[in-house]
Design an enzyme around this catalytic site. Sequence first.
Site, PDB file in Angstrom:
ATOM      1  N   ASP A  32      -0.805 -13.108 -17.882  1.00 15.38           N
ATOM      2  CA  ASP A  32      -0.491 -11.962 -17.041  1.00 15.38           C
ATOM      3  C   ASP A  32       0.611 -11.168 -17.718  1.00 15.38           C
ATOM      4  O   ASP A  32       1.691 -11.713 -17.982  1.00 15.38           O
ATOM      5  CB  ASP A  32      -0.016 -12.422 -15.663  1.00 15.38           C
ATOM      6  CG  ASP A  32      -0.997 -13.392 -15.006  1.00 15.38           C
ATOM      7  OD1 ASP A  32      -2.206 -13.247 -15.254  1.00 15.38           O
ATOM      8  OD2 ASP A  32      -0.553 -14.284 -14.262  1.00 15.38           O
ATOM      9  N   ASP A  46      -6.502 -13.949  -2.904  1.00 18.15           N
ATOM     10  CA  ASP A  46      -5.086 -14.237  -3.104  1.00 18.15           C
ATOM     11  C   ASP A  46      -4.576 -14.828  -1.798  1.00 18.15           C
ATOM     12  O   ASP A  46      -4.621 -14.175  -0.752  1.00 18.15           O
ATOM     13  CB  ASP A  46      -4.311 -12.964  -3.452  1.00 18.15           C
ATOM     14  CG  ASP A  46      -4.558 -12.518  -4.880  1.00 18.15           C
ATOM     15  OD1 ASP A  46      -5.336 -13.185  -5.588  1.00 18.15           O
ATOM     16  OD2 ASP A  46      -3.982 -11.494  -5.290  1.00 18.15           O
TER      17      ASP A  46
END
Length: 238
Positions: free
Chosen positions: A128, A10
């Site tokens: 998500d 990330d």
Amino acid sequence: MALDIYPAIDLKEGRAVRLFKGDMQSATIYGEALEFAKMFEDMGAKWLHIVDLDGAFAGIPQNLKCIEEILRTTHLQIQIGGGIRDEERIKLYVDMGVSRIILGSIATKNWEFVKTMARSYPVAVGIDARNGKVATQGWAKESDMYSGALAEKFVGSAVQAIICTDINRDGALSGINISFTQDIASRSGIYTIASGGFASSGELKILDENPYISGVIIGKAFYEGKINLKEAFALFEK
């Protein structure tokens, strides 16, 4: 054993970080992203999963220089998401050498656009969800659409993969949400990658034996020393 393992980076300002349940204020910084990419390759990784966190919140890619360096100095295939919402940016990444483009927020708003892009580019859909409902814009906003309903929009499309993340488990080391992943895979009929909450190497066998789950993203479990990725890659090497 046929489970594909995707180590995750990330990206926040060029560094590898992990969030807790998608909260940008909870970012734990682990180090330079490029160094981790090289490390993953040395361990046996073939793929790298990258999320441009800055891009996800800004709506446009923010870490291009770092991604270019990873592509230039490793042989990893990269799938990337975060702030990719039009064809111009898809083409930008493809021209750089990225192997798979993850479309998330735009998939909720305009799934026909995503299906069109998938016919010309290597596209994955990022679903998500928080409590079953799809979240967008770096998980900052929640839509009214349920994850299963969104998955069904891509039945029979050219979409290469669906990456589904249970936000309530992401970065929490609480285990992959198997039923959530399985529901998306069965509804879409598309190669599905589980994400959010992977906790330990013991989960790999369970995921591998599930006929609906084709891959898993491993982030915090690696960074916190909960799994030996070199051993995992050796075990699942095809």
